[in-house]
Design an enzyme around this catalytic site. Structure first.
Site, PDB file in Angstrom:
ATOM      1  CB  CYS A 177      18.974   0.720  20.041  1.00  0.00           C
ATOM      2  SG  CYS A 177      20.483  -0.224  20.178  1.00  0.00           S
ATOM      3  CG  HIS A 186      16.037  -1.528  18.323  1.00  0.00           C
ATOM      4  ND1 HIS A 186      16.924  -1.479  17.273  1.00  0.00           N
ATOM      5  CD2 HIS A 186      16.732  -2.021  19.383  1.00  0.00           C
ATOM      6  CE1 HIS A 186      18.098  -1.924  17.680  1.00  0.00           C
ATOM      7  NE2 HIS A 186      17.999  -2.266  18.955  1.00  0.00           N
ATOM      8  CG  ASN A 213      20.826  -4.437  17.754  1.00  0.00           C
ATOM      9  OD1 ASN A 213      20.679  -3.346  17.214  1.00  0.00           O
ATOM     10  ND2 ASN A 213      20.687  -4.607  19.050  1.00  0.00           N
TER      11      ASN A 213
END
Ligand code: UT7
Length: 319
Positions: free
Chosen positions: A109, A246, A276
């Site tokens: 990520c 993020h 996500n």
């Protein structure tokens, strides 16, 4: 170095929280209150490189540059279409670029922040005019759709930025790092060894996450990263116009905002309708902010990524 264009691309099909409650024992209320997610996009007939090409096209149009002027193309992904070639090589072909330095970065990520950091260094080293930096993921390939702990969290998508060589550096601070994941808090499977002298049974590819451990790691390293960036640049939390983190969980943004004593409005969030999207979440968020007219030249924008590895990284840019 300046960001002169942004783009994003989300596959058309959307799954709502209610849709997921048909698959696993969950409900809209749990998902929305624990994460801020209402829906996520998932691919049907597309793969990671298709999403990356889609985002790149929008970013190049936004920058007003032709594909032929791209000297460097970096794709941050942990979910490539295939092992060989890399997603970046497929994007090169998809965009019709005849020649450039291209490669993938896998820092989970945090991938987009890593890719941006590497691209800035390479542009400086080689004097490249334009770089395309893309975050692209098809997380739905590695999610176990029977596991309610993870399947409600992730989505597919891509975001891209065009970097341009400029006299005045728009990069005020950058730092990427990693620490060992000693307790295996965030992993996915891979291809098992299978050769004439040794073979292991093939396992699955599914993501496995110890959510609370990752949450604690995330809020700790985001706080540390922001403080390190501010102390090195001599700036205060108020000097930063936007914090683009993020997008893993809206509660992470709220927790960090409270800790830093910064209004949560400075933490723009796209998670409600994307979930996500791993390495794609930061460029998707930047693109949406740009399209809403929130990003004005001269503004200070702090990007912070965190994720499997365990990786984390921050970049403070002047827009
Ligand atoms: O992008 C990479 C980085 N990732 C992250 O940063 C993720 C960080 N972690 C998180 O965002 C949160 O920890 C989660 C959203 C993953 C989980 O939220 P939580 O508040 O930490 O919940 P929990 O894991 O402690 O679970 C609480 C309860 C459990 O039930 P019991 O044991 O209390 O009976 C879970 O089984 O909620 C249950 N649960 C669910 N219930 C309904 C877990 N998932 C679901 C679900 N629907 N989808």
């Amino acid at each position: 170095m300046r960001i002169v264009g942004t783009g994003s691309y989300l596959p058309e099909t959307k799954l709502s929280n209610d849709d997921l409650s048909q698959l696993v024992d969950t409900n809209d209320e749990w998902i929305a209150t624990r994460t801020g997610i209402r829906s996520r996009h998932v691919v049907t007939d597309e793969n990671t490189s298709d999403l990356a090409v889609g985002a790149a096209r929008v970013a190049m149009a936004d920058a007003g540059i032709a594909a032929a002027t791209i000297d460097l193309l970096v794709v941050a992904t942990s979910t490539p279409d295939v092992f060989i070639p890399g997603v970046a090589h497929q994007v090169l072909k998809g965009l019709g670029i005849s020649q450039a330095m291209v490669f993938d970065v896998n820092a989970a990520c945090t991938g987009f922040v890593y890719a941006l950091d590497v691209a800035v260094s390479l542009m400086q080293a080689h004097g490249y005019r334009h770089a395309l930096v893309i975050g692209a993921e098809v997380m739905s390939k590695i999610v176990d759709w029977n596991d309610r702990n993870t399947c409600v969290l992730f989505g597919d998508g891509a975001g891209a930025v065009v970097l341009e060589q400029a006299e005045m550096s728009g990069v005020l601070y950058r730092s990427c790092t990693a620490i060992p994941d000693r307790d295996d808090v965030l992993l996915s499977g891979g291809v098992a060894v299978n050769n004439p002298v040794y073979a292991v049974a093939q396992g699955d590819f599914f993501l496995d996450m110890k959510g609370q451990d990752v949450f604690k790691f995330a809020v700790r390293v985001v706080g540390e990263s922001v403080h390190a960036a501010l102390s090195e640049t001599g700036m205060s939390v108020e000097d930063v116009d936007y914090y683009v983190l993020h997008q893993a969980n809206r509660r992470i943004l709220e927790y960090v905002a409270k800790k830093l004593k910064v209004p949560v409005e400075k933490f723009y969030s796209t998670i409600a309708d994307t979930g996500n999207t791993s390495a794609a979440s930061i460029p998707i968020t930047l693109d949406r902010m740009k399209r809403e007219g929130l990003l004005v030249r001269g503004m200070k924008v702090m990007l912070v990524g965190f994720g499997a590895g365990l990786t984390y990284g921050a970049m403070l840019i002047e827009w």
